[in-house]
Design a protein around this motif. Structure first.
Motif, PDB file in Angstrom:
ATOM      1  N   GLU A 204      -2.398 -10.903  -7.209  1.00 17.98           N
ATOM      2  CA  GLU A 204      -0.701 -11.143  -6.887  1.00 17.98           C
ATOM      3  C   GLU A 204      -0.418 -11.091  -5.452  1.00 17.98           C
ATOM      4  N   ILE A 205      -0.328  -9.523  -4.973  1.00 19.97           N
ATOM      5  CA  ILE A 205       0.664  -8.680  -4.096  1.00 19.97           C
ATOM      6  C   ILE A 205       0.011  -9.894  -2.942  1.00 19.97           C
ATOM      7  N   LEU A 206      -0.698  -9.709  -2.929  1.00 17.85           N
ATOM      8  CA  LEU A 206      -1.601 -10.812  -1.485  1.00 17.85           C
ATOM      9  C   LEU A 206      -0.894 -12.488  -1.293  1.00 17.85           C
ATOM     10  N   ARG A 207      -0.844 -13.109  -3.038  1.00 13.73           N
ATOM     11  CA  ARG A 207      -0.599 -14.366  -2.889  1.00 13.73           C
ATOM     12  C   ARG A 207       1.174 -14.009  -2.757  1.00 13.73           C
ATOM     13  N   LYS A 208       1.332 -13.557  -3.259  1.00  9.52           N
ATOM     14  CA  LYS A 208       3.268 -13.183  -2.677  1.00  9.52           C
ATOM     15  C   LYS A 208       3.539 -12.941  -1.374  1.00  9.52           C
ATOM     16  N   TRP A 209       2.693 -11.940  -0.830  1.00 13.05           N
ATOM     17  CA  TRP A 209       2.628 -11.575   0.859  1.00 13.05           C
ATOM     18  C   TRP A 209       3.492 -12.653   1.591  1.00 13.05           C
ATOM     19  N   ASP A 210       4.318 -12.682   2.911  1.00 12.59           N
ATOM     20  CA  ASP A 210       4.534 -13.727   3.603  1.00 12.59           C
ATOM     21  C   ASP A 210       3.578 -13.913   4.503  1.00 12.59           C
ATOM     22  N   ARG A 211       2.290 -13.237   5.208  1.00 11.35           N
ATOM     23  CA  ARG A 211       1.459 -13.028   5.868  1.00 11.35           C
ATOM     24  C   ARG A 211       1.678 -12.647   6.505  1.00 11.35           C
ATOM     25  N   ARG A 212       2.613 -11.709   6.783  1.00 12.58           N
ATOM     26  CA  ARG A 212       3.049 -11.040   8.129  1.00 12.58           C
ATOM     27  C   ARG A 212       3.452  -9.266   8.151  1.00 12.58           C
ATOM     28  N   ASN A 213       3.182  -8.947   9.699  1.00 17.60           N
ATOM     29  CA  ASN A 213       3.199  -8.029   9.360  1.00 17.60           C
ATOM     30  C   ASN A 213       5.009  -6.564   9.913  1.00 17.60           C
ATOM     31  N   ASP A 214       5.947  -7.831   8.834  1.00 16.88           N
ATOM     32  CA  ASP A 214       7.205  -7.030   9.946  1.00 16.88           C
ATOM     33  C   ASP A 214       7.231  -5.737   8.872  1.00 16.88           C
ATOM     34  N   ILE A 215       8.263  -4.994   8.554  1.00 16.93           N
ATOM     35  CA  ILE A 215       8.889  -3.786   8.326  1.00 16.93           C
ATOM     36  C   ILE A 215       9.231  -3.692   6.950  1.00 16.93           C
ATOM     37  N   GLY A 216       9.720  -5.264   6.493  1.00 16.21           N
ATOM     38  CA  GLY A 216       9.847  -5.160   5.262  1.00 16.21           C
ATOM     39  C   GLY A 216       8.964  -6.454   3.925  1.00 16.21           C
ATOM     40  N   SER A 217       7.473  -6.126   4.557  1.00 15.86           N
ATOM     41  CA  SER A 217       6.609  -7.224   4.319  1.00 15.86           C
ATOM     42  C   SER A 217       5.622  -6.299   2.965  1.00 15.86           C
ATOM     43  N   VAL A 218       5.376  -6.484   2.056  1.00 18.18           N
ATOM     44  CA  VAL A 218       4.898  -6.042   0.817  1.00 18.18           C
ATOM     45  C   VAL A 218       3.225  -6.672   0.312  1.00 18.18           C
ATOM     46  N   GLY A 219       2.342  -5.873   1.285  1.00 13.38           N
ATOM     47  CA  GLY A 219       0.886  -6.379   1.092  1.00 13.38           C
ATOM     48  C   GLY A 219       0.424  -6.344   2.378  1.00 13.38           C
ATOM     49  N   ALA A 220       0.800  -6.580   3.496  1.00 10.46           N
ATOM     50  CA  ALA A 220       0.009  -6.006   4.502  1.00 10.46           C
ATOM     51  C   ALA A 220      -0.483  -5.041   4.441  1.00 10.46           C
ATOM     52  N   VAL A 221      -0.250  -3.806   4.720  1.00  8.08           N
ATOM     53  CA  VAL A 221      -0.996  -2.669   4.512  1.00  8.08           C
ATOM     54  C   VAL A 221      -2.687  -2.900   3.580  1.00  8.08           C
ATOM     55  N   LEU A 222      -2.465  -3.576   2.662  1.00  7.06           N
ATOM     56  CA  LEU A 222      -3.188  -3.866   1.474  1.00  7.06           C
ATOM     57  C   LEU A 222      -4.471  -4.437   2.289  1.00  7.06           C
ATOM     58  N   PHE A 223      -4.161  -5.682   2.940  1.00  4.17           N
ATOM     59  CA  PHE A 223      -4.999  -6.563   3.529  1.00  4.17           C
ATOM     60  C   PHE A 223      -5.191  -6.445   4.501  1.00  4.17           C
ATOM     61  N   ASP A 224      -4.443  -5.902   5.128  1.00  3.96           N
ATOM     62  CA  ASP A 224      -5.071  -4.694   6.499  1.00  3.96           C
ATOM     63  C   ASP A 224      -6.857  -4.321   6.775  1.00  3.96           C
ATOM     64  N   ARG A 225      -6.530  -3.238   5.873  1.00  2.00           N
ATOM     65  CA  ARG A 225      -7.124  -2.183   5.225  1.00  2.00           C
ATOM     66  C   ARG A 225      -8.452  -2.637   4.595  1.00  2.00           C
ATOM     67  N   TRP A 226      -8.367  -4.140   3.441  1.00  2.00           N
ATOM     68  CA  TRP A 226      -9.145  -4.404   3.016  1.00  2.00           C
ATOM     69  C   TRP A 226     -10.075  -5.984   3.782  1.00  2.00           C
ATOM     70  N   PHE A 227      -9.558  -5.961   4.447  1.00  2.00           N
ATOM     71  CA  PHE A 227      -9.935  -7.275   5.818  1.00  2.00           C
ATOM     72  C   PHE A 227     -11.247  -6.179   6.838  1.00  2.00           C
ATOM     73  N   ALA A 228     -10.647  -5.227   7.097  1.00  2.00           N
ATOM     74  CA  ALA A 228     -11.103  -3.932   7.999  1.00  2.00           C
ATOM     75  C   ALA A 228     -12.168  -3.272   7.236  1.00  2.00           C
ATOM     76  N   ALA A 229     -12.575  -3.494   6.264  1.00  2.00           N
ATOM     77  CA  ALA A 229     -13.356  -2.835   5.065  1.00  2.00           C
ATOM     78  C   ALA A 229     -14.629  -4.110   4.868  1.00  2.00           C
ATOM     79  N   GLY A 230     -13.974  -5.050   5.708  1.00  2.00           N
ATOM     80  CA  GLY A 230     -15.320  -6.334   4.909  1.00  2.00           C
ATOM     81  C   GLY A 230     -15.273  -7.353   3.889  1.00  2.00           C
TER      82      GLY A 230
END
Length: 156
Positions: A28-54
């Motif tokens: 749900e964090i990723l569904r609500k995420w704005d798909r940006r890597n702005d300092i106020g974005s919640v979900g960016a680190v989760l997606f970036d790390r998940w995507f990099a891990a496969g």
């Protein structure tokens, strides 16, 4: 181009997130995420790390375990540097996620390995003399998170 570099769009998320397998409650964090890597974005680190891990469900579980409660934090609370005892939040993200404003973090030492420290853009609107725009990471800590372009002519 100046806008594109600093708008912090996560192009990997724009292209792949909706098709990636994510069935856990934390998705749900990723569904609500704005798909940006702005300092106020919640979900960016989760997606970036998940995507990099496969981008698999198993990789998602591992990243969620590794990040713990940080998955609910804004990017600037997790991705920062410390200068003169102050935390300075950093916008941007890794090239693996297609973020043009490059920031590669060493998460163990909480340091930036490399990133967008000097950006140079040239506008050819005037054929006689193009206009140059530069952006540099300043040495003063209070200016790190600002996006201020310097404009100048390439000829006289």
């Amino acid at each position: 181009m100046r806008k594109l570099v600093l708008e912090n769009r996560n192009t990997a998320a724009e292209k792949y997130l909706d098709t990636m397998p994510c069935t856990r409650g934390e998705c749900e964090i990723l569904r609500k995420w704005d798909r940006r890597n702005d300092i106020g974005s919640v979900g960016a680190v989760l997606f970036d790390r998940w995507f990099a891990a496969g981008g698999t469900e198993q990789a998602f579980d591992e990243v969620v375990r590794e990040l713990g409660p940080k998955i609910h934090q804004r990017l600037g609370e997790i991705q920062y540097v410390v200068r003169d005892g102050r935390k300075i939040p950093l916008h941007g993200g890794p090239p693996s996620s297609g973020v043009y404003n490059l920031i590669n973090m060493d998460w163990q030492r909480q340091e930036v390995r490399d990133g967008s420290s000097f950006i140079f853009a040239v506008e050819y609107a005037d054929k006689a003399c193009p206009t140059a725009y530069t952006l540099m990471a300043p040495t003063r800590p209070d200016l790190y998170s600002q996006k201020k372009w310097r404009k100048g002519a390439l000829c006289r």
